[in-house]
Design an enzyme around this catalytic site. Structure first.
Site, PDB file in Angstrom:
ATOM      1  N   ASN A 161       2.171   1.684  -7.924  1.00  0.00           N
ATOM      2  CA  ASN A 161       2.634   3.013  -7.510  1.00  0.00           C
ATOM      3  C   ASN A 161       1.442   3.880  -7.156  1.00  0.00           C
ATOM      4  O   ASN A 161       0.896   4.613  -7.993  1.00  0.00           O
ATOM      5  CB  ASN A 161       3.481   3.643  -8.613  1.00  0.00           C
ATOM      6  CG  ASN A 161       4.812   2.946  -8.741  1.00  0.00           C
ATOM      7  OD1 ASN A 161       5.701   3.120  -7.898  1.00  0.00           O
ATOM      8  ND2 ASN A 161       4.943   2.092  -9.759  1.00  0.00           N
ATOM      9  N   GLU A 162       1.043   3.798  -5.921  1.00  0.00           N
ATOM     10  CA  GLU A 162      -0.136   4.491  -5.438  1.00  0.00           C
ATOM     11  C   GLU A 162       0.116   5.998  -5.388  1.00  0.00           C
ATOM     12  O   GLU A 162       1.266   6.446  -5.468  1.00  0.00           O
ATOM     13  CB  GLU A 162      -0.490   3.985  -4.030  1.00  0.00           C
ATOM     14  CG  GLU A 162      -0.835   2.500  -3.973  1.00  0.00           C
ATOM     15  CD  GLU A 162      -2.185   2.160  -4.602  1.00  0.00           C
ATOM     16  OE1 GLU A 162      -2.650   2.881  -5.498  1.00  0.00           O
ATOM     17  OE2 GLU A 162      -2.770   1.138  -4.197  1.00  0.00           O
ATOM     18  N   PRO A 163      -0.959   6.798  -5.267  1.00  0.00           N
ATOM     19  CA  PRO A 163      -0.780   8.246  -5.193  1.00  0.00           C
ATOM     20  C   PRO A 163       0.300   8.606  -4.174  1.00  0.00           C
ATOM     21  O   PRO A 163       0.349   8.023  -3.087  1.00  0.00           O
ATOM     22  CB  PRO A 163      -2.152   8.743  -4.740  1.00  0.00           C
ATOM     23  CG  PRO A 163      -3.096   7.718  -5.287  1.00  0.00           C
ATOM     24  CD  PRO A 163      -2.365   6.410  -5.205  1.00  0.00           C
ATOM     25  N   SER A 165       3.512   8.364  -5.115  1.00  0.00           N
ATOM     26  CA  SER A 165       4.749   7.769  -5.630  1.00  0.00           C
ATOM     27  C   SER A 165       5.445   8.769  -6.539  1.00  0.00           C
ATOM     28  O   SER A 165       4.839   9.302  -7.471  1.00  0.00           O
ATOM     29  CB  SER A 165       4.431   6.512  -6.451  1.00  0.00           C
ATOM     30  OG  SER A 165       3.770   5.564  -5.659  1.00  0.00           O
ATOM     31  N   THR A 180      -7.613   0.592  -3.880  1.00  0.00           N
ATOM     32  CA  THR A 180      -7.012  -0.574  -4.533  1.00  0.00           C
ATOM     33  C   THR A 180      -7.404  -1.850  -3.793  1.00  0.00           C
ATOM     34  O   THR A 180      -7.732  -2.866  -4.410  1.00  0.00           O
ATOM     35  CB  THR A 180      -5.474  -0.429  -4.524  1.00  0.00           C
ATOM     36  OG1 THR A 180      -5.140   0.800  -5.172  1.00  0.00           O
ATOM     37  CG2 THR A 180      -4.798  -1.582  -5.208  1.00  0.00           C
TER      38      THR A 180
END
Ligand code: GLP
Length: 625
Positions: A161-163, A165, A180
Site C-alpha cells: 500500500n504505497e503512499p 493508499s 520500493t
C-alpha cells in the site's frame, strides 16, 4: 485512537515494544502465534494467519519452523493469507512471493497446500479485478484474519500500500513506488527487472485483522517507524493507519527505534537522567533547532526547550556550552591512526604504537571507498600498515550485462590468437552460454559467479591504487555464507567466523574499522559485522586485543549524528575528489548507489553549523571499542 502507556511513550500512538535484537522479538511473536494456533485448534477451528514477505519476517519463519520441528507445533489447521504478490510474475519466478513463502516457511511445515492463499500475480490483466474480489471473499469465508504479520517498506507501506493508499482501500492492483522498486533492485538483480505493479491487500483489508503485529529491524527503518508511530495517521504513510486499530503493535529492535522521541530526545518526555552521550545529543539538538552555534546557546533557551534539569545539574549555559564544544572539537583529527609525537590526551586515537597495523573490514568491495576512502588515503600516506579485508566477493551485485562484456572481451582476445588458446575460447563460450540459458532471473552458475567476483576484485584493485594502497595489501575472503546464499536468505556459519579469525590472528591489528552494526540483520553488512564481532569475541583474551581500538563507519547507510561521532576525519577538496574517483572505479556498482560526496559534505556542514571549523567534507566514525 490515541494510545499512551507512560510519559516516555506520550508521542507514540501505537504500542511499541523495543527488543535488544530481532530474535527476542520474533521469539515472542512466534510464541503468540503458537498459542493462537493451539487455542483455535482446541476450539475445533483453524487459526487464520496473515503473512508477510521481505527480509523482516524471515527470522520469524525460522522460529516457527523450529517450533514445528522441535516442539511439535502443527500447521495442519492453519489457514494463511499473504499480503501481496508482484504483478505480473509467475509463481516460479525466483523472486515471486509464492516462491519466497514456499522456501521460507511452507516447505518446512505441515500446512496443507489448499490452506495457503497468495494473490495470483499471473492472471491476465482483465481478470485482476475479479481475482482481487475473490481474495477478499476468501478471507471473509475463512472467518477473517486472526493475526496479521507485517513488515514496513521505506515508503511506509504495509503490504504494497504505497503512499496515497486510502484507509478503506481493499485488495487491488497497485503501481509500485520508485523507492520500493529501487529497494527491490538487488533482489531482482537490476532495477530494470523489478515489476512495476503488485497485487496487495488494501489498508482496510489489513485493519480488519483482529490482531496486527508490525516488525522492523535495523537503523534504515528508524525514520519511517517514527513517522508511522508518532506522525499523523495519513495516506502518506500507510502504516500510520495502524493507529486506528485497537490491537496493533510494533515489535522492533533497538536500531529501528532510534528515531522515536523517547530514544532520540528522551528529555522531551520526562527522562531526567543526564548521561554524557545524552547531554551531547541534547546540546547538539538544541543548537540545530535554534540554528545557532553551540557557544551561543543561552540559559533561557535550555529552559524553554525541556532542559531545565540539565541546566540545574550541569549549567550555566556558558560552562555547558564550552564543555560540549570542546568534546566536539576533540573528535576532529587529520590523523586517524594517531599523531606520533603529539600529546594524545584529547585525541580520538592514541599516538603509539606508530606505525599501526590497521585492518579495514569491507563487507563488499566498494564499501571501503564509499565509507572511508578519505581516511584510507590518510592512513596510507601517514605510513600505517593498512590492509583491507573484503569479506564477501560481492558477485551477486554484478549485473549480467557487465559479465557479458567481460566474457565477450575474453572470447575475442582468445580467438585473436591462432593456437594454444582453445581452452580460453571454450571458457568464454561457456560463460556466454550460461548467461543465455539462465536468462535475466535465473540463478548464476558457479562459473558466472566466479567471473563476477573477479570483476569486483579488479575494481577493488583499481580503487585501492587511487587511494595509494598497494593492491597486494587487499585480502579477499569470499566468505562462504555469501557464496552459498542469496539476498535476504543468508545464514552465517562457523566457517565465516573462522576465516575472519585467521586474518585477525595473522595481523594482530592495533586498529580495526568495520561497518554494519546497525544495519538490517539480514543484510550483507550486518552478516559481515556479526561474523567479525563473533571472531573478536572468541579472541577477547588475546594480548593484541587488549590495546586494539575499533571504529565503525557508515558506507551506504544513514550518516552518524554529531553526538554519535567519536572521530571526525576532515577531507580537503582534493581528498574528496580522490575519494570520488576511487568510488568511480567500481562501475559494476554504478546503478546501485549514489556516488556523490554529499553524505560527507553534509556531516561537514553540520559541524560547521555547530560552530566548529568549516571543512569541505568529513568522514565520521563511532567508537566501537
Ligand atoms: C515489500 C513487501 C512488504 C515488506 C517490505 C519491506 O515491499 N511487500 O510487505 O514489508 O517489502 O521489506 P523488508 O522486510 O525486506 O525490509
Amino acid at each position: 485512537m490515541k494510545f499512551c502507556r507512560s510519559e516516555q511513550e506520550q508521542y507514540e500512538k501505537i504500542p511499541v515494544e523495543i527488543f535488544a535484537d530481532s530474535s527476542g522479538a520474533t521469539r515472542q511473536l512466534a510464541a503468540e502465534i503458537a498459542a493462537l494456533i493451539k487455542e483455535r485448534n482446541g476450539a475445533g477451528r483453524p487459526a487464520v494467519l496473515g503473512l508477510a514477505t521481505g527480509s523482516t519476517p524471515v527470522p520469524l519463519y525460522r522460529e516457527l519452523i523450529r517450533l514445528h520441528r522441535e516442539e511439535g507445533l502443527s500447521f495442519q489447521q492453519v489457514v494463511t493469507f499473504n499480503l501481496d504478490e508482484y504483478y505480473p510474475v509467475g509463481d516460479d519466478h525466483r523472486e515471486s512471493y509464492h516462491r519466497f513463502m514456499a522456501e521460507q516457511l511452507f516447505n518446512h511445515v505441515d500446512i496443507p497446500a489448499s490452506n495457503i492463499h497468495i494473490p495470483d500475480g499471473n492472471v491476465p490483466r482483465d481478470s485482476v479485478f475479479e481475482t482481487c474480489r475473490n481474495y477478499e471473499t476468501a478471507i471473509e469465508a475463512a472467518g477473517g484474519i486472526d493475526l496479521q504479520v507485517l513488515g514496513i517498506g521505506m515508503t511506509g507501506h504495509i503490504g504494497f500500500n504505497e503512499p496515497g493508499s486510502g484507509r478503506d482501500s481493499r485488495t487491488r492492483l497497485i503501481t509500485l513506488d520508485r523507492i520500493t522498486r529501487r529497494d527491490a533492485a538487488r533482489d531482482f538483480l537490476g532495477l530494470e527487472n523489478v515489476p512495476r505493479y503488485a497485487i496487495t491487500m488494501g489498508v482496510g483489508t489489513i485493519l480488519q485483522a483482529r490482531r496486527i503485529v508490525l516488525m522492523a529491524w535495523g537503523q534504515g527503518k528508524a525514520a519511517i517507524v517514527a513517522r508511522a508511530v508518532e506522525g499523523p495517521a495519513s495516506d502518506a504513510v500507510s502504516a500510520s493507519f495502524l493507529q486506528h486499530h485497537a490491537r496493533a503493535a510494533f515489535y522492533i529492535d533497538q536500531p529501528a527505534a532510534a528515531a522515536l522521541t523517547r530514544i532520540k530526545h528522551p528529555w522531551l518526555v520526562g527522562a531526567e537522567t543526564w548521561e554524557p552521550p545524552e547531554i551531547r545529543n541534547a546540546v547538539c539538538w538544541l543548537a540545530g533547532r535554534l540554528e545557532k552555534p553551540v557557544l551561543k546557546l543561552l540559559d533561557e533557551e535550555y529552559n524553554e526547550n525541556g532542559m531545565a534539569s540539565l541546566l540545574a545539574e550541569q549549567g550555566p549555559a556558558y560552562t555547558l556550552n564550552i564543555r560540549i564544544f570542546n568534546e566536539l572539537q576533540h573528535t576532529i583529527t587529520g590523523w586517524p591512526g594517531g599523531k606520533p609525537g603529539a600529546d594524545d590526551t584529547h585525541r580520538p586515537e592514541r599516538a603509539l604504537p606508530f606505525p599501526k597495523r590497521v585492518l579495514v573490514f569491507s563487507p563488499e568491495p566498494s564499501d571501503d571507498a564509499a565509507g572511508l576512502g578519505g581516511t584510507l588515503d590518510r592512513l596510507v600516506s601517514q605510513g600505517h600498515d593498512v590492509q583491507v579485508v573484503y569479506q564477501t566477493s560481492g558477485n551477486l551485485a554484478v549485473p549480467d550485462s557487465q559479465a557479458a562484456t567481460f566474457a565477450r572481451f575474453l572470447l575475442e582476445s582468445a580467438r585473436a590468437r591462432s593456437t594454444g588458446w582453445e581452452e580460453q575460447v571454450r571458457y568464454g563460450e561457456s560463460l556466454l552460454k550460461d548467461l543465455e540459458e539462465k536468462g535475466p532471473f535465473g540463478v548464476d552458475s558457479r562459473r558466472l559467479r566466479d567471473l563476477k567476483g573477479l570483476i569486483r576484485r579488479g575494481e577493488a584493485r583499481e580503487s585501492a591504487r587511487i587511494l595509494g594502497l598497494d593492491p597486494e595489501r587487499l585480502i579477499f575472503l569470499d566468505l562462504p555464507f555469501y557464496e552459498a546464499g542469496r539476498y535476504r536468505r543468508f545464514s552465517l556459519t562457523g566457517a565465516d567466523t573462522a576465516a575472519i579469525g585467521m586474518v585477525l590472528d595473522r595481523c594482530q591489528p592495533h586498529q580495526i574499522y568495520a561497518t554494519g552494526k546497525l544495519a538490517d540483520p539480514s543484510s550483507v553488512p550486518a552478516q559481515c559485522f556479526n561474523a567479525l564481532a563473533e571472531a573478536l569475541r572468541q579472541r577477547e583474551n588475546h594480548s593484541w586485543r587488549q590495546t586494539c581500538t575499533g571504529w565503525l563507519y557508515s558506507a551506504h547507510d544513514r550518516q552518524l549524528e554529531p553526538h554519535q561521532i567519536g572521530m571526525a576525519v576532515p577531507l580537503s577538496p582534493d581528498q574528496l575528489s580522490r575519494k570520488l574517483q576511487a568510488i568511480g572505479k567500481h562501475p559494476s556498482q554504478q546503478t546501485q548507489f549514489a556516488q556523490t560526496g554529499e553524505p560527507d559534505q553534509q556531516t561537514a556542514r553540520r559541524y560547521d553549523r555547530l560552530g566548529l571549523a568549516e571543512y569541505e567534507a568529513i568522514e565520521a566514525f563511532e567508537r566501537w571499542f
